[in-house]
Enzyme design. Structure first.
Site, short mmCIF file in Angstrom:
data_model
loop_
_atom_site.label_atom_id
_atom_site.label_comp_id
_atom_site.label_asym_id
_atom_site.label_seq_id
_atom_site.Cartn_x
_atom_site.Cartn_y
_atom_site.Cartn_z
N THR A 130 -7.79 -5.22 14.79
CA THR A 130 -6.70 -4.55 16.21
C THR A 130 -7.13 -4.39 17.35
O THR A 130 -8.44 -3.76 17.76
CB THR A 130 -6.70 -3.12 15.13
OG1 THR A 130 -4.98 -2.91 15.89
CG2 THR A 130 -7.16 -3.05 14.99
N GLU A 132 -6.42 -2.05 18.80
CA GLU A 132 -7.00 -0.52 18.52
C GLU A 132 -7.94 -0.19 19.15
O GLU A 132 -8.72 0.99 19.26
CB GLU A 132 -6.46 0.27 16.95
CG GLU A 132 -5.23 0.67 16.92
CD GLU A 132 -4.80 1.47 18.30
OE1 GLU A 132 -4.22 2.69 17.86
OE2 GLU A 132 -3.09 1.51 18.47
N TYR A 154 -8.22 5.30 12.11
CA TYR A 154 -7.95 4.24 11.44
C TYR A 154 -8.40 2.82 12.53
O TYR A 154 -9.14 2.31 11.85
CB TYR A 154 -6.08 4.09 11.99
CG TYR A 154 -5.72 2.05 12.11
CD1 TYR A 154 -5.79 1.62 10.74
CD2 TYR A 154 -5.61 1.92 13.14
CE1 TYR A 154 -4.80 0.22 10.79
CE2 TYR A 154 -5.81 0.29 13.55
CZ TYR A 154 -5.03 0.14 12.30
OH TYR A 154 -4.89 -1.46 12.03
N LYS A 158 -11.31 0.57 11.33
CA LYS A 158 -11.44 -1.02 11.25
C LYS A 158 -12.11 -1.65 12.25
O LYS A 158 -13.12 -2.71 12.40
CB LYS A 158 -10.18 -1.23 11.94
CG LYS A 158 -9.09 -1.95 11.46
CD LYS A 158 -8.33 -2.88 10.04
CE LYS A 158 -7.15 -2.94 9.22
NZ LYS A 158 -6.95 -3.76 9.05
P1 NAP Z 1 1.83 -3.80 6.27
O1 NAP Z 1 3.36 -3.96 6.87
O2 NAP Z 1 1.71 -1.51 6.52
O3 NAP Z 1 1.10 -4.53 5.44
C1 NAP Z 1 -0.07 -3.51 5.04
C2 NAP Z 1 -0.50 -3.84 3.40
O4 NAP Z 1 -1.16 -3.41 2.79
C3 NAP Z 1 0.72 -3.80 2.07
O5 NAP Z 1 1.30 -4.91 2.16
C4 NAP Z 1 -0.11 -2.68 1.37
O6 NAP Z 1 0.77 -2.55 0.55
C5 NAP Z 1 -1.21 -3.32 1.42
N1 NAP Z 1 -2.45 -1.95 1.20
C6 NAP Z 1 -2.28 -0.98 1.54
N2 NAP Z 1 -3.38 0.14 1.61
C7 NAP Z 1 -3.15 -1.00 0.24
C8 NAP Z 1 -4.42 -0.54 -0.49
N3 NAP Z 1 -5.03 0.74 -1.24
N4 NAP Z 1 -4.79 -1.38 -2.10
C9 NAP Z 1 -4.70 -2.82 -1.22
N5 NAP Z 1 -3.37 -3.39 -0.62
C10 NAP Z 1 -3.27 -2.51 0.07
O7 NAP Z 1 0.83 -4.00 8.01
P2 NAP Z 1 0.27 -5.45 8.85
O8 NAP Z 1 1.27 -5.22 9.75
O9 NAP Z 1 1.22 -6.58 8.26
O10 NAP Z 1 -0.49 -5.50 8.74
C11 NAP Z 1 -2.12 -6.19 8.25
C12 NAP Z 1 -3.20 -5.77 8.67
O11 NAP Z 1 -3.64 -6.59 10.41
C13 NAP Z 1 -3.24 -4.41 8.53
O12 NAP Z 1 -4.32 -4.79 8.08
C14 NAP Z 1 -2.94 -4.25 10.32
O13 NAP Z 1 -4.50 -2.99 10.15
C15 NAP Z 1 -3.77 -5.19 10.99
N6 NAP Z 1 -2.74 -5.55 11.82
C16 NAP Z 1 -1.70 -5.04 12.68
C17 NAP Z 1 -1.27 -5.63 13.32
C18 NAP Z 1 0.28 -5.18 13.76
O14 NAP Z 1 0.90 -4.62 15.06
N7 NAP Z 1 1.02 -5.33 12.80
C19 NAP Z 1 -2.13 -5.38 14.62
C20 NAP Z 1 -3.07 -5.20 14.66
C21 NAP Z 1 -3.74 -5.07 13.40
P3 NAP Z 1 1.99 -1.67 0.15
O15 NAP Z 1 3.40 -1.88 0.62
O16 NAP Z 1 1.82 -1.24 -1.73
O17 NAP Z 1 1.90 -0.06 1.31
O1 G4F Z 2 4.50 1.93 16.72
P1 G4F Z 2 2.66 3.31 16.81
O2 G4F Z 2 3.16 3.25 15.62
O3 G4F Z 2 1.60 1.40 16.45
P2 G4F Z 2 -0.22 1.59 16.97
O4 G4F Z 2 -0.33 2.90 16.74
O5 G4F Z 2 -0.36 1.22 18.15
O6 G4F Z 2 -0.17 0.34 16.18
C1 G4F Z 2 0.04 -0.68 15.64
O7 G4F Z 2 -0.36 -1.63 16.25
C2 G4F Z 2 -2.00 -1.48 15.76
C3 G4F Z 2 -2.03 -2.25 16.36
O8 G4F Z 2 -2.70 -2.21 18.38
C4 G4F Z 2 -2.38 -2.39 14.46
F1 G4F Z 2 -3.43 -2.03 14.48
C5 G4F Z 2 -1.25 -1.07 13.39
O9 G4F Z 2 -2.14 -1.22 12.29
C6 G4F Z 2 -0.14 -0.56 13.64
O10 G4F Z 2 0.71 -2.01 13.66
O11 G4F Z 2 2.85 2.91 18.14
C7 G4F Z 2 2.76 2.44 19.55
C8 G4F Z 2 3.07 3.73 20.21
C9 G4F Z 2 1.43 4.75 20.35
O12 G4F Z 2 1.43 4.99 20.98
C10 G4F Z 2 2.95 6.09 19.34
O13 G4F Z 2 1.72 6.92 19.77
O14 G4F Z 2 4.18 4.14 20.21
C11 G4F Z 2 3.74 5.72 20.35
N1 G4F Z 2 5.39 6.65 19.81
C12 G4F Z 2 5.50 7.72 20.26
N2 G4F Z 2 6.61 7.63 19.55
C13 G4F Z 2 5.28 6.44 18.96
C14 G4F Z 2 6.47 7.51 18.30
N3 G4F Z 2 4.76 6.00 17.15
C15 G4F Z 2 5.49 6.24 16.61
N4 G4F Z 2 4.85 5.59 15.20
N5 G4F Z 2 6.29 6.80 16.03
C16 G4F Z 2 7.24 7.40 17.00
O15 G4F Z 2 8.34 8.45 16.65
#
Ligand code: NAP
Ligand code: G4F
Length: 343
Positions: A130, A132, A154, A158
């Site tokens: 990520t 992050e 987090y 990672k």
């Molecule tokens: P997500 O929607 O939160 O999905 C996470 C998945 O992991 C869900 O199926 C969740 O199941 C499962 N999970 C959580 N805890 C678990 C556990 N203890 N054992 C087995 N499964 C578990 O995340 P996503 O956005 O699809 O992201 C996919 C991956 O990419 C994650 O590893 C995330 O950290 C990483 N990532 C995401 C982003 C982004 O912007 N979306 C960016 C960079 C990296 P439940 O539904 O039961 O919770």
């Molecule tokens: O949408 P966010 O919670 O995503 P964040 O923290 O960037 O993380 C997501 O992207 C990562 C990749 O860079 C993944 F690895 C991670 O698993 C996840 O998918 O927050 C985005 C930004 C942050 O700076 C947060 O402080 O939005 C700001 N924010 C402002 N108000 C908020 C809020 N975030 C959330 N969730 N809720 C708010 O009300």
């Protein structure tokens, strides 16, 4: 012979899009979900009710906490490709649950790598890294060589997985690649993430079923891309002739405040900002009502202020390009929320 893919977290945002992509590519897809007391398959229900279910799409209950379960499944399936997407993926929550986040996001990965190593499989593994990881970096365009400065439990969990993947690649000769993905969004994003919170909140305001959206730090900037394109990038990473690490990003960065402005503009709601800091608010120009305010509880103990990724390497080596602009992503999300909440 059809290729076999194993996806952890298949019912998550990315897992569901990846499953659809791989079925389309003629894979047999095996995926994990967690046992829950409520239904948790909404994002993959269309596959479950299709002809693919239990034919070339299989689901298993497991949890990344459970080493035996993971080992037995990998032994049974002997997948050609593993996509390790399961995670406690919410950054804010990781400050409250640092140990659990580490158990899943760090040791969960290790369990998968050890299973493949001990079973002596030739499986290729994609690890969900990520942006992050860059945390507090001062580098204005982050790439595969930018040093990491993680700022949350987090990100640190990672970071372990990123390095253990690299280590197992080098020390055990496993085909292991990290995808360093910047934020990617879609209608399937959970509402606890800021983009979906804003699009669904704004739609509910438009429809008169919610008064306002409360946010945290609206000055944080993110590089937001479109999730279906990013899972295509994951697949491309594993089709490369060698394991390697790749950034997937758009190369553009916007603040949360700009995301709010774009969303209301698309909905034809004119807003004006007034006040500063915790007192900053957005008003609906038409009726002078507050529609966005700031709530301290959404701020993080330590914030990642600025992310913008370079996609040069993945463009050059894998011919992957982002196609969907932020305006288009907002349109797709808002349109989907309008359908969902109009009924
Ligand atoms: P997500 O929607 O939160 O999905 C996470 C998945 O992991 C869900 O199926 C969740 O199941 C499962 N999970 C959580 N805890 C678990 C556990 N203890 N054992 C087995 N499964 C578990 O995340 P996503 O956005 O699809 O992201 C996919 C991956 O990419 C994650 O590893 C995330 O950290 C990483 N990532 C995401 C982003 C982004 O912007 N979306 C960016 C960079 C990296 P439940 O539904 O039961 O919770
Ligand atoms: O949408 P966010 O919670 O995503 P964040 O923290 O960037 O993380 C997501 O992207 C990562 C990749 O860079 C993944 F690895 C991670 O698993 C996840 O998918 O927050 C985005 C930004 C942050 O700076 C947060 O402080 O939005 C700001 N924010 C402002 N108000 C908020 C809020 N975030 C959330 N969730 N809720 C708010 O009300």
């Amino acid at each position: 012979m059809k290729k076999k893919a194993f996806i952890t977290g298949i019912n998550g945002q990315d897992g569901s899009y990846l499953a659809e992509l791989l079925i389309e590519k003629n894979y047999v897809v095996h995926g994990t979900i967690r046992k829950s007391s409520t239904f948790n398959t909404e994002r993959i229900d269309s596959i479950i009710s299709s002809k693919h279910y239990n034919k070339d799409f299989f689901l298993y209950y497991t949890d990344l906490i459970d080493a035996h379960g993971i080992y037995n499944l990998i032994n049974k399936i002997k997948p050609d490709e593993i996509y390790n997407l399961a995670a406690q993926s919410h950054v804010h929550t990781s400050f409250d649950l640092p140990e659990y986040t580490t158990q899943i996001n760090s040791l969960g990965t290790l369990k998968i790598l050890d299973a493949v190593k001990n079973l002596k499989l030739k499986t290729k593994i994609y690890q969900a890294s990520t942006s992050e990881l860059y945390g507090n970096t001062k580098v204005k365009l982050q790439n595969e060589k930018t040093p990491f400065e993680p700022r949350s439990p987090y990100a640190i969990s990672k970071l372990y997985s990123y390095w253990i993947a690299k280590n197992y690649r080098e020390s055990h000769n496993i085909f292991l690649s990290n995808g360093i993905l910047f934020n990617h969004e879609s209608p399937r994003r959970n509402e606890t993430f800021v983009t979906k919170k804003i699009t669904s909140g704004a739609v509910k305001i438009k429809l008169g079923i919610q008064n306002k959206i409360s946010l945290g730090n609206i000055y944080a900037k993110r590089d937001w891309g479109y999730a279906p394109e990013y899972v295509f990038g994951m697949w491309k990473i594993l089709q490369h002739n060698e394991p390697d690490d790749f950034v997937i990003a758009t190369g553009k960065s916007y603040s949360v405040k700009e995301f709010v402005e774009k969303t209301f503009k698309y909905l034809d709601i004119n807003i004006v900002w007034k006040g500063k800091g915790y007192n900053e608010k957005a008003y609906n120009k038409k009726n002078n009502k507050v529609i966005v305010d700031i709530d301290r509880k959404y701020f993080r103990n330590t914030e990642v202020n600025f992310l913008k990724g370079s996609n040069l390497k993945i463009k050059k080596k894998l011919n992957w390009y982002p196609k969907t602009s932020l305006d288009k992503i907002i349109k797709i999300m808002v349109d989907s929320d309008l359908i969902k909440y109009s009924n």
